[in-house]
Design a protein around this motif. Structure first.
Motif, PDB file in Angstrom:
ATOM      1  N   UNK A 125      23.980  -1.962  11.312  1.00 44.12           N
ATOM      2  CA  UNK A 125      23.802  -1.204  12.635  1.00 44.12           C
ATOM      3  C   UNK A 125      22.200  -0.673  12.918  1.00 44.12           C
ATOM      4  N   UNK A 126      21.371  -0.618  11.830  1.00 44.79           N
ATOM      5  CA  UNK A 126      20.041  -0.408  12.471  1.00 44.79           C
ATOM      6  C   UNK A 126      18.933  -1.328  12.170  1.00 44.79           C
ATOM      7  N   UNK A 127      19.395  -2.337  11.491  1.00 45.45           N
ATOM      8  CA  UNK A 127      18.348  -3.542  11.274  1.00 45.45           C
ATOM      9  C   UNK A 127      18.844  -4.650  11.622  1.00 45.45           C
ATOM     10  N   UNK A 128      19.352  -5.769  10.685  1.00 52.54           N
ATOM     11  CA  UNK A 128      19.896  -6.759  10.845  1.00 52.54           C
ATOM     12  C   UNK A 128      20.847  -7.304   9.919  1.00 52.54           C
ATOM     13  N   UNK A 129      21.932  -7.822  10.095  1.00 54.48           N
ATOM     14  CA  UNK A 129      22.976  -8.243   8.983  1.00 54.48           C
ATOM     15  C   UNK A 129      22.228  -9.117   7.875  1.00 54.48           C
ATOM     16  N   UNK A 130      21.236  -9.940   8.303  1.00 56.43           N
ATOM     17  CA  UNK A 130      20.546 -10.798   7.526  1.00 56.43           C
ATOM     18  C   UNK A 130      19.894 -10.007   6.285  1.00 56.43           C
ATOM     19  N   UNK A 131      19.531  -8.567   6.673  1.00 55.83           N
ATOM     20  CA  UNK A 131      19.193  -7.936   5.560  1.00 55.83           C
ATOM     21  C   UNK A 131      19.889  -7.605   4.079  1.00 55.83           C
ATOM     22  N   UNK A 132      21.224  -7.698   4.680  1.00 58.12           N
ATOM     23  CA  UNK A 132      22.218  -7.462   3.581  1.00 58.12           C
ATOM     24  C   UNK A 132      21.972  -8.391   2.393  1.00 58.12           C
ATOM     25  N   UNK A 133      21.639  -9.596   2.806  1.00 55.43           N
ATOM     26  CA  UNK A 133      21.356 -10.748   1.777  1.00 55.43           C
ATOM     27  C   UNK A 133      20.173 -10.819   1.233  1.00 55.43           C
TER      28      UNK A 133
ATOM     29  N   UNK B  34      27.367 -11.754  15.718  1.00 53.98           N
ATOM     30  CA  UNK B  34      26.036 -12.434  15.650  1.00 53.98           C
ATOM     31  C   UNK B  34      26.331 -14.217  15.526  1.00 53.98           C
ATOM     32  N   UNK B  35      27.089 -14.630  14.867  1.00 57.52           N
ATOM     33  CA  UNK B  35      27.400 -16.240  14.693  1.00 57.52           C
ATOM     34  C   UNK B  35      28.462 -16.689  15.787  1.00 57.52           C
TER      35      UNK B  35
ATOM     36  N   UNK C 256      30.611  -6.061  -2.338  1.00 56.66           N
ATOM     37  CA  UNK C 256      31.131  -4.879  -1.394  1.00 56.66           C
ATOM     38  C   UNK C 256      30.461  -4.727  -0.126  1.00 56.66           C
ATOM     39  N   UNK C 257      29.140  -5.221   0.039  1.00 50.50           N
ATOM     40  CA  UNK C 257      28.274  -4.826   1.159  1.00 50.50           C
ATOM     41  C   UNK C 257      28.595  -5.604   2.229  1.00 50.50           C
ATOM     42  N   UNK C 258      29.194  -6.608   1.994  1.00 50.93           N
ATOM     43  CA  UNK C 258      29.608  -7.729   3.245  1.00 50.93           C
ATOM     44  C   UNK C 258      30.738  -7.125   4.082  1.00 50.93           C
ATOM     45  N   UNK C 259      31.510  -6.539   3.552  1.00 53.88           N
ATOM     46  CA  UNK C 259      32.948  -6.046   4.127  1.00 53.88           C
ATOM     47  C   UNK C 259      32.713  -5.180   5.342  1.00 53.88           C
ATOM     48  N   UNK C 260      31.862  -4.218   5.408  1.00 52.12           N
ATOM     49  CA  UNK C 260      31.554  -3.475   6.658  1.00 52.12           C
ATOM     50  C   UNK C 260      30.681  -4.210   7.392  1.00 52.12           C
ATOM     51  N   UNK C 261      29.962  -5.234   7.231  1.00 56.91           N
ATOM     52  CA  UNK C 261      29.187  -6.055   8.195  1.00 56.91           C
ATOM     53  C   UNK C 261      29.963  -7.095   8.867  1.00 56.91           C
ATOM     54  N   UNK C 262      31.130  -7.310   8.354  1.00 50.99           N
ATOM     55  CA  UNK C 262      32.118  -8.363   8.898  1.00 50.99           C
ATOM     56  C   UNK C 262      32.176  -8.541  10.398  1.00 50.99           C
ATOM     57  N   UNK C 263      32.340  -7.380  11.263  1.00 47.73           N
ATOM     58  CA  UNK C 263      32.316  -7.376  12.667  1.00 47.73           C
ATOM     59  C   UNK C 263      30.960  -7.769  13.090  1.00 47.73           C
ATOM     60  N   UNK C 264      29.993  -7.300  12.521  1.00 42.65           N
ATOM     61  CA  UNK C 264      28.525  -7.321  13.089  1.00 42.65           C
ATOM     62  C   UNK C 264      28.031  -9.029  13.006  1.00 42.65           C
ATOM     63  N   UNK C 265      28.519  -9.316  11.697  1.00 42.55           N
ATOM     64  CA  UNK C 265      27.928 -10.832  11.462  1.00 42.55           C
ATOM     65  C   UNK C 265      28.945 -11.811  12.129  1.00 42.55           C
ATOM     66  N   UNK C 266      30.086 -11.423  12.427  1.00 39.50           N
ATOM     67  CA  UNK C 266      30.939 -12.452  13.427  1.00 39.50           C
ATOM     68  C   UNK C 266      30.506 -12.167  14.699  1.00 39.50           C
TER      69      UNK C 266
END
Length: 487
Positions: free
Chosen positions: A179-187, A59-60, A47-57
């Motif tokens: 929002x406050x760190x990096x999407x990489x921290x999610x993983x 960044x990549x 579930x953690x990835x869903x809200x980060x999809x726009x931010x990861x997109x």
């Protein structure tokens, strides 16, 4: 079509346990915590990835909807490799398999955090899925073998609660981190948790295995995995321009492999997925209903995240907070599922609740950029409650007419159908939104979201017909629902 299965299984070989079984639940507290941590970690990661999809997109440097491959490949890998976990335990032992699953999951998480492109992220998600595929099945199996019957339901309730907590925290944590760190921290946060899991595994996990495990159905596994992967590849290609030739080709090959698997399974003593169980009406209805219901609802929250962030301009942390009521609704209704099943029975409950779920889906078309946050939160809460009731009812239906000797295979088939339908549901939802999206302006995301949700609601409503195939007086076994709703 028969309503119960009379085919006896071959005698079960004698198992060897290197850890002595204790009678009291307190003696296995460390094991319960270990399995609960695994459930928590997988629920959080799902579930953690869903809200980060726009931010990861961003960044990549890809479009948000193209991120569906990073979501679907993880879920598809779970579906493909879950059927192999029982044989792996029989052959190598539960402690080694569970430890390897944690290690592979940690490696996949590390690779996700280091990915520099979408293809790298997709490949890392496959590695994650390889590890995750064994976490829940092996954990559940070990608890069944180790915990006393009288303590099993409470133990699984504890484990399932941690899974629900993971699904509560996942969207919020994903939004805050991106929002406050990096999407990489999610993983990367999975890595220290996995190291703790490896330590507990060495100390708390019992070792169950068979002296002479049966032969693994390698050909059946390859046919099943090939058909599933090619179907998802065809659905991914369907979103491209001028790729219908490839879509037709991969779809035809997938159907051929599926047909060959059906022929193969009839001639194999221990197939990786035993299609004979589909002769039981309740099992067939449960799997088919699961498939088509999840096809309609699995992509809902991905679309809602894109709608709220890109269509309404909400921040990732606020969007993550808005996903929390869904899990709270699921927790709130969990304790009344058994009572409703006893009062209404499976047929009436699933027919009525499937219609309610489709109406709740359709109600999200009334949401717009100026809708109150409280109104949306109430909708998400109600939707989560209805979906929890739907999932619990569908999951327990697969067991009510089966002898306990078939429960392991039924569980494997149900989990496989669940994750397959989730992967195709996410792909379908993102493809629909992509088809209706005419530009990248907020108003266009709002329009695409509403059109996509209406189609998904109609698909979910159509799935209610499947549950009408149940007997009108379908019995409910209180013992079965108590144990399986806990999972």
């Amino acid at each position: 079509m028969p309503d119960s299965l009379k085919v006896p299984l071959a005698p079960t070989p004698v198992t060897v346990a290197t850890a002595a079984a204790a009678s009291a639940k307190a003696g296995h507290r460390g094991l319960i915590w270990l399995v609960a941590a695994a459930f928590f970690m997988q629920a959080l990661d799902s579930t953690i990835v869903n809200t980060a999809v726009p931010g990861i997109a961003s960044a990549l440097a890809v479009t948000p909807l193209s991120m569906r491959s990073a979501l679907t490949t993880y879920v598809l890998t779970l579906a493909i490799f879950i059927p192999a976990s029982p044989w792996l335990c029989d052959r190598f032992g539960t402690r080694r398999v569970f430890g390897a699953a944690i290690g592979v999951f940690a490696l996949g998480s590390l690779l996700c955090g280091l990915a520099q492109s979408l293809p790298q992220l997709v490949a890392a998600r496959v590695v994650q899925g390889l590890g995750g595929a064994a976490l829940m099945p092996v954990g559940r199996y070990v608890l069944v073998r180790t915990i006393d019957r009288k303590d099993f339901v409470s133990s699984m309730t504890t484990v399932a609660t941690f899974g629900l907590i993971g699904s509560v925290l996942g969207p919020l944590l994903g939004g805050v981190l991106v929002q406050y760190t990096s999407w990489r921290a999610i993983f990367l946060i999975n890595v220290p948790v996995s190291l703790l899991g490896l330590y507990l595994n060495r100390r708390q996990m019992p070792e169950y295995r068979l002296d002479e495990p049966r032969r693994f159905d390698t050909l059946g596994f390859v046919l099943f995995a090939g058909a599933s992967a090619l179907l998802l590849l065809a659905s991914e290609k369907a979103g491209g321009v001028g790729q219908w030739g490839e879509v037709a080709l991969w779809s035809a090959v997938a159907v051929l492999l599926g047909f060959l698997y059906v022929l193969h399974s009839r001639r194999t003593e221990f197939p990786v997925t035993d299609l004979k169980l589909l002769k039981v009406r309740s099992v067939a209805v449960a799997l088919a209903g699961n498939l088509f219901t999840r096809l309609g609802v699995s992509g809902m929250f991905l679309l809602l995240v894109l709608f709220l962030q890109l269509g309404c301009g909400w921040s990732p942390s606020v969007v993550g907070l808005m996903m929390v009521p869904q899990a709270l609704g699921a927790i709130a209704v969990k304790w009344v599922v058994n009572r409703l099943l006893l009062r209404l029975g499976y047929r009436r409950l699933l027919l009525g609740n499937t219609v309610a779920v489709s109406l709740m889906l359709a109600s999200f078309t009334l949401v717009g950029p100026h809708t109150s946050l409280v109104v949306i939160a109430l909708q998400v809460f109600a939707y989560g409650a209805f979906m929890s009731l739907q999932y619990s009812s569908m999951n327990t239906l697969a067991y009510v007419d089966l002898d306990v000797s078939h429960a392991s295979m039924a569980s494997s088939m149900a989990s496989t159908a669940q994750y397959l339908s989730m992967s195709f549901g996410i792909a379908l939802a993102s493809l629909l939104m992509e088809a209706f999206l005419t530009g990248r302006e907020p108003a266009q995301y709002v329009h695409a979201f509403r059109c996509s949700i209406l189609i998904l609601a109609a698909l979910t409503l159509a799935a209610s017909w499947i549950f009408s195939r149940l007997r009108r007086d379908h019995p409910v076994n209180p013992r079965t629902t108590d144990e399986t709703t806990a999972v």
